[in-house]
Scaffold this motif. Structure first.
Motif, mmCIF file in Angstrom:
data_model
loop_
_atom_site.group_PDB
_atom_site.id
_atom_site.type_symbol
_atom_site.label_atom_id
_atom_site.label_comp_id
_atom_site.label_asym_id
_atom_site.label_seq_id
_atom_site.Cartn_x
_atom_site.Cartn_y
_atom_site.Cartn_z
ATOM 1 N N LEU A 118 0.398 9.549 11.533
ATOM 2 C CA LEU A 118 -0.197 8.331 10.992
ATOM 3 C C LEU A 118 0.928 7.464 10.443
ATOM 4 O O LEU A 118 1.660 7.906 9.558
ATOM 5 C CB LEU A 118 -1.196 8.658 9.876
ATOM 6 C CG LEU A 118 -1.709 7.462 9.055
ATOM 7 C CD1 LEU A 118 -2.407 6.428 9.946
ATOM 8 C CD2 LEU A 118 -2.625 7.941 7.943
ATOM 9 N N LEU A 119 1.052 6.261 10.969
ATOM 10 C CA LEU A 119 2.021 5.289 10.455
ATOM 11 C C LEU A 119 1.245 4.170 9.779
ATOM 12 O O LEU A 119 0.631 3.330 10.437
ATOM 13 C CB LEU A 119 2.901 4.737 11.584
ATOM 14 C CG LEU A 119 3.855 3.586 11.252
ATOM 15 C CD1 LEU A 119 4.649 3.827 9.983
ATOM 16 C CD2 LEU A 119 4.776 3.308 12.413
ATOM 17 N N ALA A 120 1.223 4.238 8.448
ATOM 18 C CA ALA A 120 0.508 3.236 7.654
ATOM 19 C C ALA A 120 1.074 3.253 6.240
ATOM 20 O O ALA A 120 1.341 4.339 5.716
ATOM 21 C CB ALA A 120 -0.994 3.535 7.638
ATOM 22 N N PRO A 121 1.272 2.132 5.633
ATOM 23 C CA PRO A 121 1.146 0.804 6.217
ATOM 24 C C PRO A 121 2.282 0.547 7.204
ATOM 25 O O PRO A 121 3.402 1.002 6.998
ATOM 26 C CB PRO A 121 1.247 -0.118 5.006
ATOM 27 C CG PRO A 121 2.086 0.637 4.021
ATOM 28 C CD PRO A 121 1.736 2.079 4.231
ATOM 29 N N PRO A 126 0.793 -1.238 0.000
ATOM 30 C CA PRO A 126 0.000 0.000 0.000
ATOM 31 C C PRO A 126 0.826 1.289 0.000
ATOM 32 O O PRO A 126 0.303 2.351 -0.324
ATOM 33 C CB PRO A 126 -0.845 -0.113 1.269
ATOM 34 C CG PRO A 126 -0.960 -1.582 1.508
ATOM 35 C CD PRO A 126 0.376 -2.140 1.081
ATOM 36 N N VAL A 127 2.115 1.205 0.333
ATOM 37 C CA VAL A 127 2.940 2.416 0.323
ATOM 38 C C VAL A 127 3.014 3.010 -1.087
ATOM 39 O O VAL A 127 3.223 4.216 -1.250
ATOM 40 C CB VAL A 127 4.341 2.164 0.928
ATOM 41 C CG1 VAL A 127 5.288 1.492 -0.060
ATOM 42 C CG2 VAL A 127 4.949 3.460 1.459
ATOM 43 N N PHE A 128 2.794 2.193 -2.108
ATOM 44 C CA PHE A 128 2.797 2.706 -3.479
ATOM 45 C C PHE A 128 1.618 3.633 -3.759
ATOM 46 O O PHE A 128 1.609 4.336 -4.763
ATOM 47 C CB PHE A 128 2.821 1.555 -4.489
ATOM 48 C CG PHE A 128 4.126 0.812 -4.534
ATOM 49 C CD1 PHE A 128 5.284 1.427 -4.994
ATOM 50 C CD2 PHE A 128 4.202 -0.499 -4.094
ATOM 51 C CE1 PHE A 128 6.498 0.746 -5.021
ATOM 52 C CE2 PHE A 128 5.410 -1.190 -4.123
ATOM 53 C CZ PHE A 128 6.555 -0.568 -4.589
ATOM 54 N N GLU A 129 0.634 3.658 -2.864
ATOM 55 C CA GLU A 129 -0.550 4.515 -3.015
ATOM 56 C C GLU A 129 -0.411 5.824 -2.244
ATOM 57 O O GLU A 129 -1.365 6.597 -2.150
ATOM 58 C CB GLU A 129 -1.787 3.752 -2.527
ATOM 59 C CG GLU A 129 -2.002 2.448 -3.269
ATOM 60 C CD GLU A 129 -2.906 1.463 -2.527
ATOM 61 O OE1 GLU A 129 -3.428 1.796 -1.438
ATOM 62 O OE2 GLU A 129 -3.081 0.356 -3.052
ATOM 63 N N VAL A 130 0.755 6.109 -1.709
ATOM 64 C CA VAL A 130 0.930 7.222 -0.785
ATOM 65 C C VAL A 130 0.622 8.576 -1.423
ATOM 66 O O VAL A 130 0.117 9.463 -0.738
ATOM 67 C CB VAL A 130 2.326 7.184 -0.108
ATOM 68 C CG1 VAL A 130 3.424 7.634 -1.059
ATOM 69 C CG2 VAL A 130 2.326 8.008 1.152
ATOM 70 N N ALA A 131 0.864 8.763 -2.698
ATOM 71 C CA ALA A 131 0.573 10.064 -3.328
ATOM 72 C C ALA A 131 -0.918 10.381 -3.249
ATOM 73 O O ALA A 131 -1.306 11.513 -2.910
ATOM 74 C CB ALA A 131 1.056 10.094 -4.776
ATOM 75 N N SER A 132 -1.756 9.401 -3.509
ATOM 76 C CA SER A 132 -3.199 9.662 -3.435
ATOM 77 C C SER A 132 -3.645 9.876 -1.992
ATOM 78 O O SER A 132 -4.562 10.658 -1.728
ATOM 79 C CB SER A 132 -4.002 8.545 -4.102
ATOM 80 O OG SER A 132 -3.804 7.322 -3.442
ATOM 81 N N VAL A 133 -2.989 9.228 -1.047
ATOM 82 C CA VAL A 133 -3.297 9.427 0.372
ATOM 83 C C VAL A 133 -2.915 10.851 0.786
ATOM 84 O O VAL A 133 -3.659 11.526 1.504
ATOM 85 C CB VAL A 133 -2.588 8.376 1.246
ATOM 86 C CG1 VAL A 133 -2.827 8.626 2.728
ATOM 87 C CG2 VAL A 133 -3.046 6.975 0.849
ATOM 88 N N ILE A 134 -1.763 11.316 0.317
ATOM 89 C CA ILE A 134 -1.340 12.693 0.604
ATOM 90 C C ILE A 134 -2.365 13.674 0.047
ATOM 91 O O ILE A 134 -2.773 14.619 0.737
ATOM 92 C CB ILE A 134 0.060 12.964 0.012
ATOM 93 C CG1 ILE A 134 1.122 12.164 0.769
ATOM 94 C CG2 ILE A 134 0.384 14.462 0.036
ATOM 95 C CD1 ILE A 134 2.474 12.109 0.088
ATOM 96 N N GLU A 135 -2.797 13.445 -1.177
ATOM 97 C CA GLU A 135 -3.797 14.341 -1.780
ATOM 98 C C GLU A 135 -5.097 14.347 -0.988
ATOM 99 O O GLU A 135 -5.696 15.404 -0.774
ATOM 100 C CB GLU A 135 -4.051 13.943 -3.235
ATOM 101 C CG GLU A 135 -2.869 14.254 -4.131
ATOM 102 C CD GLU A 135 -2.980 13.660 -5.526
ATOM 103 O OE1 GLU A 135 -3.806 12.725 -5.740
ATOM 104 O OE2 GLU A 135 -2.227 14.120 -6.412
ATOM 105 N N GLU A 136 -5.538 13.187 -0.530
ATOM 106 C CA GLU A 136 -6.745 13.104 0.296
ATOM 107 C C GLU A 136 -6.552 13.868 1.609
ATOM 108 O O GLU A 136 -7.434 14.605 2.049
ATOM 109 C CB GLU A 136 -7.103 11.638 0.575
ATOM 110 C CG GLU A 136 -8.226 11.437 1.564
ATOM 111 C CD GLU A 136 -9.591 11.913 1.114
ATOM 112 O OE1 GLU A 136 -10.444 12.201 1.982
ATOM 113 O OE2 GLU A 136 -9.822 12.010 -0.114
#
Length: 177
Positions: free
Chosen positions: A78-81, A13-23
């Motif tokens: 927040l520490l995820a994943p 899931p760390v590969f999704e971090v850009a979209s998490v940052i945007e959210e």
């Protein structure tokens, strides 16, 4: 503005971090991204874009003594994943990496902290994992594990619905309300 330290370990899931940052930015948060050494290696080619997105350096190592801190103070973490290794190191106080050092110190500084593991069903059979989760919860960390949080999958398997990032961001919002 709320400053969120978003930390990630080397799990898919760390590969999704850009979209998490945007959210997170869409929720009005200033995001500083920190990665474990392995996660930093996984995202090495993306770091310049992630730094542009956050407006802050991406960190994966401790600063040298005497160097100024390049991030604002955290309001929430927040520490995820969070991998099996990261959860256990944190609970045991083994702070050889920047990310684990910051979250360990965050407990003592009383910074609201949320974590969501990303571990498979084989790892969670190890007796240390449940002990580590209990230790972190006992220290005031919101650990999103089990029903209503991350539920382990079989080794090598990914859930069709993906990693529940929304649960982590919602928990951060509750911790800062």
């Amino acid at each position: 503005m709320t400053t969120l330290y978003l930390f990630g370990s080397a799990a898919p899931p760390v590969f999704e971090v850009a979209s998490v940052i945007e959210e997170a930015q869409g929720r009005g948060w200033d995001v500083c991204l920190g990665l474990t050494p392995s996660a930093a290696r996984w995202l090495e080619n993306d770091v310049p874009a992630l730094e542009r997105l956050t407006g802050h350096p991406v960190r994966s190592e401790y600063k040298l003594p005497g160097q100024p801190d390049v991030w604002p103070k955290a309001d929430v973490i927040l520490l995820a994943p969070a991998t099996f290794n990261t959860i256990n190191q944190w609970a045991l106080g083994l702070t050889s990496t920047f990310v684990v050092g910051v979250v360990a110190e965050g407990i003592g500084k009383r910074i609201p902290t949320v974590t969501m593991p990303c571990v498979n069903a084989a790892y969670v059979q190890h007796p240390q994992f449940d002990t580590s989760v209990a230790t972190l919860r006992g220290a005031g960390v919101t650990v999103l594990y089990g029903p209503g949080g991350f539920e382990p999958n079989q080794p090598g398997e990914r859930r069709p619905e993906g990693y529940p990032w929304h649960l982590a961001l919602d928990a951060v919002a509750r911790r800062t309300a």
